[in-house]
Structure formats: structure tokens, C-alpha cells
Design an enzyme around this catalytic site. Structure first.
Site, PDB file in Angstrom:
ATOM      1  N   ASP A  99      61.950  58.239   5.244  1.00  0.00           N
ATOM      2  CA  ASP A  99      62.988  59.059   4.601  1.00  0.00           C
ATOM      3  C   ASP A  99      63.034  58.857   3.086  1.00  0.00           C
ATOM      4  OD1 ASP A  99      63.676  60.103   7.071  1.00  0.00           O
ATOM      5  OD2 ASP A  99      65.256  58.630   7.424  1.00  0.00           O
ATOM      6  N   ARG A 142      63.153  72.818  13.689  1.00  0.00           N
ATOM      7  CA  ARG A 142      62.442  71.534  13.875  1.00  0.00           C
ATOM      8  C   ARG A 142      61.908  71.396  15.300  1.00  0.00           C
ATOM      9  NH1 ARG A 142      65.889  66.927  11.110  1.00  0.00           N
ATOM     10  NH2 ARG A 142      63.981  65.776  11.557  1.00  0.00           N
ATOM     11  N   LYS A 199      73.132  55.422   8.632  1.00  0.00           N
ATOM     12  CA  LYS A 199      73.238  56.645   9.450  1.00  0.00           C
ATOM     13  C   LYS A 199      72.660  56.414  10.849  1.00  0.00           C
ATOM     14  CE  LYS A 199      71.104  60.616   8.050  1.00  0.00           C
ATOM     15  NZ  LYS A 199      70.336  61.224   9.160  1.00  0.00           N
ATOM     16  N   SER A 200      71.471  55.833  10.919  1.00  0.00           N
ATOM     17  CA  SER A 200      70.842  55.617  12.235  1.00  0.00           C
ATOM     18  C   SER A 200      71.694  54.693  13.106  1.00  0.00           C
ATOM     19  CB  SER A 200      69.453  55.005  12.059  1.00  0.00           C
ATOM     20  OG  SER A 200      68.601  55.915  11.424  1.00  0.00           O
ATOM     21  N   ARG A 225      59.140  68.397   3.557  1.00  0.00           N
ATOM     22  CA  ARG A 225      59.388  67.527   2.398  1.00  0.00           C
ATOM     23  C   ARG A 225      58.144  67.288   1.552  1.00  0.00           C
ATOM     24  NH1 ARG A 225      63.815  63.297   5.034  1.00  0.00           N
ATOM     25  NH2 ARG A 225      65.606  64.654   4.680  1.00  0.00           N
ATOM     26  N   GLY A 227      68.935  65.950  13.521  1.00  0.00           N
ATOM     27  CA  GLY A 227      67.882  65.728  14.504  1.00  0.00           C
ATOM     28  C   GLY A 227      68.182  64.525  15.384  1.00  0.00           C
ATOM     29  N   ARG A 281      68.185  64.731   1.127  1.00  0.00           N
ATOM     30  CA  ARG A 281      67.382  63.690   0.448  1.00  0.00           C
ATOM     31  C   ARG A 281      66.629  64.257  -0.757  1.00  0.00           C
ATOM     32  NH1 ARG A 281      68.775  59.422   3.282  1.00  0.00           N
ATOM     33  NH2 ARG A 281      68.830  59.586   5.537  1.00  0.00           N
ATOM     34  N   LYS A 337      60.701  67.453   8.714  1.00  0.00           N
ATOM     35  CA  LYS A 337      62.031  66.858   8.510  1.00  0.00           C
ATOM     36  C   LYS A 337      63.020  67.993   8.203  1.00  0.00           C
ATOM     37  CE  LYS A 337      60.888  62.643   9.289  1.00  0.00           C
ATOM     38  NZ  LYS A 337      61.441  61.956  10.456  1.00  0.00           N
ATOM     39  N   GLN A 357      63.185  58.625  17.165  1.00  0.00           N
ATOM     40  CA  GLN A 357      64.088  59.499  17.916  1.00  0.00           C
ATOM     41  C   GLN A 357      63.542  59.764  19.323  1.00  0.00           C
ATOM     42  OE1 GLN A 357      64.621  62.879  15.327  1.00  0.00           O
ATOM     43  NE2 GLN A 357      65.927  61.743  13.924  1.00  0.00           N
TER      44      GLN A 357
HETATM   45  C1  S3P Z   1      65.744  58.473  12.690  1.00  0.00           C
HETATM   46  C2  S3P Z   1      64.389  58.460  12.831  1.00  0.00           C
HETATM   47  C3  S3P Z   1      63.447  59.084  11.885  1.00  0.00           C
HETATM   48  C4  S3P Z   1      64.138  59.405  10.562  1.00  0.00           C
HETATM   49  C5  S3P Z   1      65.484  60.042  10.757  1.00  0.00           C
HETATM   50  C6  S3P Z   1      66.404  59.119  11.544  1.00  0.00           C
HETATM   51  C7  S3P Z   1      66.579  57.789  13.714  1.00  0.00           C
HETATM   52  O1  S3P Z   1      62.968  60.289  12.446  1.00  0.00           O
HETATM   53  O2  S3P Z   1      63.331  60.222   9.767  1.00  0.00           O
HETATM   54  O3  S3P Z   1      66.079  60.317   9.501  1.00  0.00           O
HETATM   55  O4  S3P Z   1      67.774  57.534  13.453  1.00  0.00           O
HETATM   56  O5  S3P Z   1      66.040  57.488  14.786  1.00  0.00           O
HETATM   57  P1  S3P Z   1      61.713  60.294  13.485  1.00  0.00           P
HETATM   58  O6  S3P Z   1      62.101  59.536  14.671  1.00  0.00           O
HETATM   59  O7  S3P Z   1      61.507  61.745  13.810  1.00  0.00           O
HETATM   60  O8  S3P Z   1      60.577  59.707  12.737  1.00  0.00           O
END
Ligand code: S3P
Length: 435
Positions: free
Chosen positions: A321, A128, A19-20, A352, A100, A394, A348, A174
Site C-alpha cells: 500500500d 475489482r 485499518k487492517s 496504482r 475490498g 493513497r 487496488k 484478503q
Molecule cells: C489488506 C490486504 C492487502 C492490502 C489492503 C488491506 C488486508 O490487500 O493492499 O489494503 O487488510 O488484508 P491484498 O490482500 O489484496 O494484497
């Protein structure tokens, strides 16, 4: 400690694309200087949100091909890059859904453009915290306003930005990515300091596409290039999605699950390492590199006598996650598992910590809530009851796995919410358990 009811698992899964990496692949392809070719982009609600926002910003985005087409000629997504300065003012609000990553990364991009972008999302995303991204973008010179508090709707009005060194207290990938993208698009050097190392896919993309990135202990600095090279990429499998099946195999009575072509990143592999420490049998075979500076791996996971573990702040970013899932595995491990330093879990897709604890209690597990984590006492008793997901994908999958590993007496109130990251989760789960 064995599962109460015999549970046999078998088979191989190529979990959907990471996903990222998928979010970043779409963003970097959109900003590149020509067409990029992507295969294996995750076709899920979160990544579709990024696709939709980029389309609203004037990129002629094709739809994401379904996972079933991954190996076929029509499974390639051809994205016509518009260049670093080619996005257009959006005619409508940017709908980020539950995502997010879409919001925070694209807020960084939009902060460098001299137009206004209004980010909106679903009820969970709107709760959030967005101040963590608004603060650095304001410090660079963008105007960021909220209708109310520090959640969505959020309006970003950008323009030429200043160079900046930012200290990120949340050690969030992020936030780091938003600052790097703002620096990239506005052409000013930026650096982000953080106490803990978070996932580094943005930095790896930037290096692979020709940028000058320096990584030192505690900091990442970018000197932006004038342009980004277009690229070709097959997105590797998502280690967070693979973790559900690794956990199932570890808790089962017998059998093996192979997880093919998974992203292998030291910033994402703490769950697999922890599962091995707890006693699961895990073998690994290295796979082909991805071409954007990432490696891949195929795992084979089989049951082991599981023991409790202690997880502290330093372990958290590389398994953030996966912590609800770890708590479910801990419920079947001998002894006590303590998770601390994980207060980020409270902001999140749901809180969670509270939701994992209340659901473990609902299915009969002994667990205590801590401010920044939880303490779980493993056992062999039956796990039965109804899980409340609050739409958190999740939570649904973690408890789906606990149910499958303990005789199928856990019901999940909203199974459909897995569409956020893993639309075929339930059919893949049925396949490896023979259900
Ligand atoms: C992500 C960063 C993480 C993660 C999210 C995806 C990303 O969040 O929990 O599911 O793709 O950069 P944070 O940057 O808020 O820790």
C-alpha cells in the site's frame, strides 16, 4: 538530495488506528462468545463499511467512536459478540463502499452460513476482481455468483463447507483471511499456501483468541476452535498512515517527526526499512504489546540525503500500500529507483501503477511505466501541477506529501477521498509543517 524549497517539519503524531487490524477486530469481536472492548478502532469510511455490514448481519454494533475520544472513557467500543453461529440473514444488500477488505473477509464469513448475502460497493470496488475469493469459497462448497464478470454485485449462498487446502497465486492477505474465516465459522480445517508472506493479522488474532494455527514457510493452516474468546484491544497506529509522515520528514530540509504507538509488524514494515536504506534518519523505541500478538513502536524520522533503491517482488507484500508513496519519495532521491513485481497494484482502489505514473509526469517527474512497476528518476526540479486521484485515498495522500515537501505547488483534485482511511490527514499534515 534536499527539497527545492526549505521545508521544516516538527511535532508528534499518533496516527489513527490500523485499518487492517480494525476490520479484523470488529469481525472477531462480532463472532466471539461474549462482549469485547475495543479502543482506537479506526473511524474511517472503510471500517464503517465493516461496521455497517456486521450490523446488517444482526450484530448490535455501536458506532465507532471518533479519534478525538481515543483516550476518554467514552472512546471504548463495546461489541456484543453473537458467537460463531449467531449471525442473521441480512434483510438488505451488504454495502461495502470502497472497501475490498470488508468484501473479501466477510464473504468468507458469510460462505459458512446457510443464507444468501449480496455484496455491493462503489464504482471503484465494483471493478475489482472478486474471482480470487469466489474460487476458494466455491471449492469449499459455497455458491458464489456475479451479476456480471467477476466484480460486485456478488451473491454468496453458504452452508456447511468442506475442508480445503488452497494455493493462492496472488499471495493476498484478503484471500487467505477469507479462507481462514470460512474454515473458522464452518468448523473445518483449512490451509492456504502462497509464494510470498502477506500481512498476518488474521492468523495472530486467531492464535490470541484460542485457535490452533500452524505457520510453515509458504503455508498457514487452521484447525478451528468451537468458540472464540471475547477480548480487549487498543488498536495500534496504522503503519501505512504513519508512512506518509515518515516520507515527509525524510524529504524535508530540517526537523523531526515522531510517530507514536505504531503497529510494528514484519509483514508491514518494508516501507520504513526502505526509507532508511534510502538515507533517512530513523530511530525506533519499542512500545507495549497489543494483546493480540502484535507489537508497537514509536519512530522518530528526520531528513537524510536520499538515494534511489531497487524494489523487487519479494519486497512488495510488506509495502504494497506504500508503493505510490515510495514513488513520490523516489522523485526526490538521487539516482534511479526501480519497482518491479508489483502488478497487484493495478487492481487496488485504482490502477496504482498507471495513476502514480501519470501523476508524477503531471507534476514534472521523469518516470517510465513498466508492466509490473515503474522506473523513477529523482531530481531537484520544482514539482507543480494537478493530481488526479480517481477517488484513491493513497494517491491523494502520497501526492499531498510530495506537494508539502516541495513547496506546495501540487493541487489534488479530490482531497476528501482521504476519508477512506485517514479523515484528519490534511489537518495533521498542516500541523507538522506549520502551514
Ligand atoms: C489488506 C490486504 C492487502 C492490502 C489492503 C488491506 C488486508 O490487500 O493492499 O489494503 O487488510 O488484508 P491484498 O490482500 O489484496 O494484497
Amino acid at each position: 538530495m534536499a527539497a527545492a524549497t526549505p521545508v521544516r517539519v516538527h511535532g508528534e503524531i499518533r496516527v489513527p488506528g490500523d485499518k487492517s487490524v480494525s476490520h479484523r477486530a470488529l469481525i472477531f469481536a462480532a463472532l466471539a462468545d461474549g462482549p469485547s472492548m475495543l479502543r482506537g478502532v479506526l473511524d474511517s469510511a472503510d471500517v464503517q463499511a465493516t461496521e455497517g455490514v456486521l450490523r446488517a448481519l444482526g450484530v448490535a454494533m455501536p458506532p465507532i467512536p471518533p479519534r478525538s475520544r481515543r483516550d476518554r472513557p467514552d472512546g471504548v467500543m463495546r461489541i456484543p459478540g453473537v458467537g460463531l453461529h449467531g449471525l442473521k440473514p441480512p434483510a438488505r444488500a451488504l454495502q461495502c463502499g470502497n472497501s475490498g477488505t470488508t468484501t473479501r473477509l466477510l464473504a468468507g464469513v458469510c460462505a459458512a452460513y446457510a443464507f444468501s448475502s449480496r455484496f455491493v460497493g462503489d464504482a471503484s470496488l465494483s471493478r475489482r476482481p472478486m474471482a480470487r475469493v469466489a474460487r476458494p469459497l466455491r471449492a469449499m462448497g459455497a455458491r458464489v455468483t456475479f451479476d456480471d464478470g467477476d466484480g460486485l454485485p456478488m451473491t454468496v449462498t453458504g452452508g456447511p463447507l468442506r475442508t480445503m487446502r488452497w494455493q493462492d497465486d496472488a499471495s493476498s492477505a484478503q484471500v487467505k483471511s477469507a479462507v481462514l474465516l470460512a474454515g473458522l465459522v464452518s468448523g473445518v480445517p483449512v490451509s492456504v499456501e502462497a509464494e510470498r508472506v502477506s500481512r498476518d493479522h488474521t492468523e495472530r488474532f486467531l492464535v490470541a483468541l484460542g485457535a490452533d494455527v500452524r505457520v510453515t514457510p509458504g503455508a498457514v493452516s487452521l484447525t478451528p476452535p468451537d468458540r472464540l474468546r471475547p477480548f480487549e484491544l487498543t488498536v495500534p497506529g496504522d503503519p501505512s498512515s504513519a508512512s506518509f509522515f515518515a516520507a515527509l520528514a525524510a524529504m524535508a530540509t530540517e526537523g523531526t517527526i515522531r510517530l507514536a504507538d505504531v503497529l510494528a509488524s514484519p509483514t508491514r514494515d518494508a516501507f520504513m526499512r526502505t526509507l532508511e536504506t534510502m538515507g533517512a534518519s530513523i530511530t525506533q523505541e519499542s512500545g507495549a504489546p497489543t494483546g493480540i500478538g502484535e507489537a508497537t513502536v514509536t519512530y522518530a524520522v528526520a531528513p537524510g540525503g536520499l538515494r534511489g533503491v531497487t524494489i523487487g517482488a519479494g519486497d512488495v507484500p510488506a509495502m504494497i500500500d506504500e508503493l505510490p508513496l515510495l514513488a513520490c519519495v523516489a522523485a526526490r532521491a538521487e539516482g534511479v529507483t526501480v519497482i518491479t513485481g508489483a502488478a497487484e497494484l493495478r487492481v487496488k482502489e485504482s490502477d496504482r501503477i498507471a495513476l502514480t505514473v501519470s501523476n508524477l509526469l503531471a507534476v514534472g517527474v521523469v518516470v517510465e511505466e513498466l508492466e509490473d512497476g515503474m522506473r523513477i528518476t529523482g531530481g531537484r526540479g520544482p514539482c507543480r501541477g494537478r493530481v488526479v486521484t480517481r477517488g484513491d485515498h493513497r494517491i491523494a495522500m502520497a501526492f499531498g506529501v510530495l506537494g508539502a515537501a516541495t513547496g506546495g505547488e501540487i493541487t489534488i483534485d479530490d482531497r476528501a477521498c482521504v476519508a477512506v482511511s485517514y479523515p484528519d490527514f490534511w489537518s495533521d499534515l498542516a500541523r507538522v509543517t506549520g502551514a
